[in-house]
Motif scaffolding. Sequence first.
Motif, PDB file in Angstrom:
ATOM      1  N   ALA A 289       0.827  -1.211   0.000  1.00 36.98           N
ATOM      2  CA  ALA A 289       0.000   0.000   0.000  1.00 36.98           C
ATOM      3  C   ALA A 289       0.860   1.259   0.000  1.00 36.98           C
ATOM      4  CB  ALA A 289      -0.942  -0.009   1.208  1.00 36.98           C
ATOM      5  N   ILE A 290       1.929   1.250   0.773  1.00 29.02           N
ATOM      6  CA  ILE A 290       2.823   2.418   0.840  1.00 29.02           C
ATOM      7  C   ILE A 290       3.468   2.678  -0.517  1.00 29.02           C
ATOM      8  CG2 ILE A 290       4.990   3.280   1.830  1.00 29.02           C
ATOM      9  CD1 ILE A 290       4.189   1.818   4.436  1.00 29.02           C
ATOM     10  N   ILE A 291       3.931   1.603  -1.172  1.00 21.74           N
ATOM     11  CA  ILE A 291       4.569   1.755  -2.485  1.00 21.74           C
ATOM     12  C   ILE A 291       3.573   2.281  -3.514  1.00 21.74           C
ATOM     13  CG2 ILE A 291       5.659   0.513  -4.402  1.00 21.74           C
ATOM     14  CD1 ILE A 291       6.843  -1.401  -2.301  1.00 21.74           C
ATOM     15  N   LEU A 292       2.361   1.713  -3.553  1.00 23.19           N
ATOM     16  CA  LEU A 292       1.358   2.167  -4.511  1.00 23.19           C
ATOM     17  C   LEU A 292       0.946   3.614  -4.255  1.00 23.19           C
ATOM     18  CD1 LEU A 292      -1.170  -0.755  -5.164  1.00 23.19           C
ATOM     19  CD2 LEU A 292       0.795  -0.037  -6.508  1.00 23.19           C
ATOM     20  N   PHE A 293       0.825   3.990  -2.994  1.00 17.41           N
ATOM     21  CA  PHE A 293       0.432   5.368  -2.677  1.00 17.41           C
ATOM     22  C   PHE A 293       1.516   6.350  -3.115  1.00 17.41           C
ATOM     23  CE2 PHE A 293      -0.060   9.095   0.075  1.00 17.41           C
ATOM     24  CZ  PHE A 293      -1.395   9.386  -0.154  1.00 17.41           C
ATOM     25  N   TYR A 294       2.778   5.947  -2.972  1.00 19.40           N
ATOM     26  CA  TYR A 294       3.882   6.800  -3.422  1.00 19.40           C
ATOM     27  C   TYR A 294       3.777   7.049  -4.924  1.00 19.40           C
ATOM     28  CZ  TYR A 294       8.492   8.014  -5.185  1.00 19.40           C
ATOM     29  OH  TYR A 294       9.519   8.613  -5.872  1.00 19.40           O
ATOM     30  N   PHE A 295       3.554   5.992  -5.709  1.00 18.42           N
ATOM     31  CA  PHE A 295       3.478   6.151  -7.159  1.00 18.42           C
ATOM     32  C   PHE A 295       2.206   6.874  -7.582  1.00 18.42           C
ATOM     33  CE2 PHE A 295       6.721   2.789  -7.265  1.00 18.42           C
ATOM     34  CZ  PHE A 295       7.594   3.357  -8.186  1.00 18.42           C
ATOM     35  N   LYS A 296       1.122   6.702  -6.813  1.00 20.74           N
ATOM     36  CA  LYS A 296      -0.112   7.432  -7.116  1.00 20.74           C
ATOM     37  C   LYS A 296       0.104   8.927  -6.953  1.00 20.74           C
ATOM     38  CE  LYS A 296      -4.412   8.942  -5.439  1.00 20.74           C
ATOM     39  NZ  LYS A 296      -4.278  10.364  -5.159  1.00 20.74           N
ATOM     40  N   SER A 297       0.858   9.317  -5.932  1.00 19.44           N
ATOM     41  CA  SER A 297       1.129  10.724  -5.673  1.00 19.44           C
ATOM     42  C   SER A 297       2.186  11.282  -6.629  1.00 19.44           C
ATOM     43  CB  SER A 297       1.608  10.910  -4.222  1.00 19.44           C
ATOM     44  OG  SER A 297       0.669  10.366  -3.320  1.00 19.44           O
ATOM     45  N   TYR A 298       3.034  10.407  -7.156  1.00 18.42           N
ATOM     46  CA  TYR A 298       4.162  10.829  -7.992  1.00 18.42           C
ATOM     47  C   TYR A 298       3.684  11.445  -9.307  1.00 18.42           C
ATOM     48  CZ  TYR A 298       8.481  10.477 -10.714  1.00 18.42           C
ATOM     49  OH  TYR A 298       9.561  10.760 -11.496  1.00 18.42           O
TER      50      TYR A 298
END
Length: 376
Positions: A289-298
């Motif tokens: 979840a942390i990794i996906l949220f980072y890329f979603k915000s990127y």
Amino acid sequence: MAKLKDQNINQDTLSKAAYSLFDFTKKEKSFLLIICILISIAGIITPYTYAAMWFGFALAAYSAIANDSIQTIGTFIASNQSRKWYFLWLFMGLIFVGTVTYSWFTYNGDVSYQRLQVDGLDQAPQSFVFLQIAAPIVLLVMTRLRMPVSTTFLLLNVFTYKAGTIIGVMQKSFIGYFLAFFAAIIVWYVLEKFVTNYLKGKPGNYWYPLQWVTSGCLWAVWVMQDAANIAVFLPRQLGVWEFSAFTGFVFLGLGVLFYMKGDKIQRIVNEKTRVTDVRAATIVDLVYAIILFYFKSYSNMPMSTTWVFIGLLGGRELSIALAKSKKLKKRKARLVRAYRLAKNDFIKAGIGLIVSLILALIINEGVRKEIFDLVF
């Protein structure tokens, strides 16, 4: 003599392949009949744009979530096998409804969190070709074969009219794979001693609500990333009735998926180390979840969450093999197993990528022209 031996080997290999194909056909004859019916309907309905749009969406909705279920709700299903399926369905289904409703209100009818607003995907289809409608059917077959195919590649690429968008999606996805792979190695190497020493015996009751919260957050972030794969067939701004049909169909499709306990592709998760333990599943979901949220915000550029997930599982298996085995012989055996699992997932996802690129080249004249100009 050697030549005869080689011929025997080739004949044995051919016989095994033929038997495997025959065995699959025999076991899956009902499924293959359904696939034939769907292909026939796709061929008939393609010229009728409005009907093709909703038929393609329905296929994409079920096939995308069925294939991607291993990433988001796979560990949730694996670690809650004793729970009633309809409780799991209502929990995840209502999170889906809430997540897409927020996007629909916030982004003026767009349910994709602006993933379909990027250049190359911002135009809704005005007409369809057969292969665009058939792409979700291909995904259904690959899902049945337990292949973790990128739905982003397979479904979005056939609608992308710019090669640059395909390259951008691939770049972001591959970066996600390697980031997840190395992050998993670091995280689980550090955690392995903690897991070995403290996460023993029966898990405490507090782990279950913690895992449900973590899985719910992961599912919501995944929807923010991958709702575009389902909505790509539809107008970029949905009206009230279109949004209701979109949300209701996916909600019911999730019910079917939970009833079948993830179907055959769920085995990809179940074969990994300790994922049926609620504590291990919680950690997997949290890191993912942390990794996906980072890329979603990127950036708003779509990406393949499948590649991120197989990178995460591959790095996790390798890290556990390195940290857990004291003796060289056992460590070697565990490393071989970890390598085999990671390689198999990578190859299967790679096959899906190749299929999606071939379909994109066949369907989209703009993509063909750009690549032709680039090469020549």
